[in-house]
Design a protein around this motif. Structure first.
Motif, short mmCIF file in Angstrom:
data_model
loop_
_atom_site.label_atom_id
_atom_site.label_comp_id
_atom_site.label_asym_id
_atom_site.label_seq_id
_atom_site.Cartn_x
_atom_site.Cartn_y
_atom_site.Cartn_z
N ILE A 103 8.50 -0.22 4.27
CA ILE A 103 7.86 1.10 4.29
C ILE A 103 6.62 1.07 5.18
N ARG A 104 5.79 0.04 5.02
CA ARG A 104 4.56 -0.05 5.83
C ARG A 104 4.88 -0.17 7.31
N ARG A 105 6.00 -0.79 7.63
CA ARG A 105 6.37 -0.94 9.03
C ARG A 105 6.66 0.41 9.68
N HIS A 106 7.16 1.35 8.88
CA HIS A 106 7.65 2.61 9.47
C HIS A 106 6.90 3.86 9.03
N ILE A 107 6.10 3.80 7.99
CA ILE A 107 5.35 4.97 7.54
C ILE A 107 3.89 4.58 7.39
N SER A 108 3.02 5.18 8.19
CA SER A 108 1.59 4.87 8.11
C SER A 108 0.78 6.08 8.56
N PHE A 109 -0.33 6.30 7.88
CA PHE A 109 -1.22 7.40 8.22
C PHE A 109 -2.14 6.97 9.36
N PRO A 110 -2.41 7.86 10.33
CA PRO A 110 -3.23 7.45 11.48
C PRO A 110 -4.68 7.19 11.11
#
Length: 329
Positions: A103-110
């Motif tokens: 999840i962290r690889r593909h979903i992250s807040f800028p």
């Protein structure tokens, strides 16, 4: 004792064209192989006893189920396995897609300054609204009536659902998603108790003037701007026009998200816990599709979501909103 008979499993990855793969599995060949390379160590069976299902085949089975929202028995017939095996494959792949690291690889807040600047510029190009970091909305994913706490899952439209908070950037990538609340939960509570609220309240985004755009169901804050309810002619009305045009991106993006993964467009016939994991897995896959420029029809407004009730609590961003309206509109 009669020997068990195994059906030959079709080699779709090599026999279908890229367009046919996208139509059936939503990912092209390279996208499917990327998933396989990323997840095979988790999914590969320890042994080939009993004609065990390969990691690649498990991924195809799961993508087909997500894409169509179909009956598992049909997926079993298509892929030459039993329905119970389909169910096990879907559970295993869903768990792999929902691993924290993936999840962290593909979903992250800028939160990187250069990344924030690019997002600001992208949103400014929509309607001239400055300093927008992302757009936020809630959407209801319909589920079958659960056995436990059934009433809490009935939303204001009268059906059972998971109320899912989704945040998108200017390129329609998901930057944050919360899929764990029963349908009766108000959007403002989901945001208030989310990690995203902690990030923004704590000032962890570079620059002093970055904010989300949300509808009137959210509280107006310095980091979340909502529309005026009854604006007079002038700057507040112009602010609302730009706000509406910019925030429309989240409605179209949610519409595309749900249609790309048909399992989210109808009733998810799983327990709430499993449904939440499927939503998260589809969010990861949505971003993989966006990152790889895999084509899909343009988004339309999110149709499975009635307008929010207007937020009635404390709002500490009203004066800040007035400054933004007067300064830029």
């Amino acid at each position: 004792m009669a020997r068990r008979q195994f059906h030959e499993r079709p080699d779709f990855i090599n026999t279908l064209t890229n367009a046919e793969l996208v139509d059936r599995y939503r990912l092209d060949r390279d996208g499917i192989l990327y998933l396989h390379e990323s997840l095979k160590d988790i999914l590969d069976p320890a042994t080939n006893r009993n004609n065990s299902v390969s990691s690649l085949h498990q991924i195809l089975i799961t993508l087909r189920y997500y894409a169509t929202g179909g009956i598992q028995l049909n997926d079993a017939d298509i892929h030459g396995i039993s329905q119970p095996t389909v169910s096990r494959c879907i559970s295993k792949v869903t768990d792999a897609l929902c691993s924290p690291a993936f999840i962290r690889r593909h979903i992250s807040f800028p939160v990187d300054q250069e990344e924030v600047r690019k997002v600001n510029a992208g949103f400014f190009g929509v309607a001239g609204f400055p300093h927008v970091i992302d757009v936020i909305d809630g959407t209801h994913i319909q589920i079958k009536a659960p056995v436990v706490e059934e009433a809490s899952y009935v939303n204001r439209m009268g059906y059972h659902s998971i109320n899912t908070q989704v945040v998108f950037d200017d390129t329609d990538r998901i930057t944050d998603v919360v899929a764990r609340w029963p349908g009766s939960t108000h959007d403002s509570r989901i945001l208030r108790e989310s990690a995203l609220s902690t990030i923004l309240e704590g000032g962890h985004v570079p620059g002093p003037h970055n904010y989300l755009l949300g509808d009137s169901g959210y509280p107006c804050k310095k980091w979340l701007l909502t529309p005026y309810l009854n604006p007079p002619a002038g700057s507040q009305t112009e602010y609302n026009k730009a706000h509406k045009r910019t925030r429309a991106k989240v409605e179209r993006a949610i519409g595309q998200f749900k249609r790309r993964w048909g399992i989210l467009h109808g009733e998810v016939r799983l327990t709430p816990e499993k449904a939440c994991r499927v939503i998260m897995a589809c969010a990861v896959l949505h971003n993989i599709c966006r990152d790889r420029n895999i084509p899909f029809e343009n988004g339309v407004p999110n149709l499975n979501n009635a307008p929010n009730n207007v937020y009635q609590g404390a709002q500490n961003g009203l004066q800040y909103r007035n400054i933004i309206a007067a300064t830029y509109f």
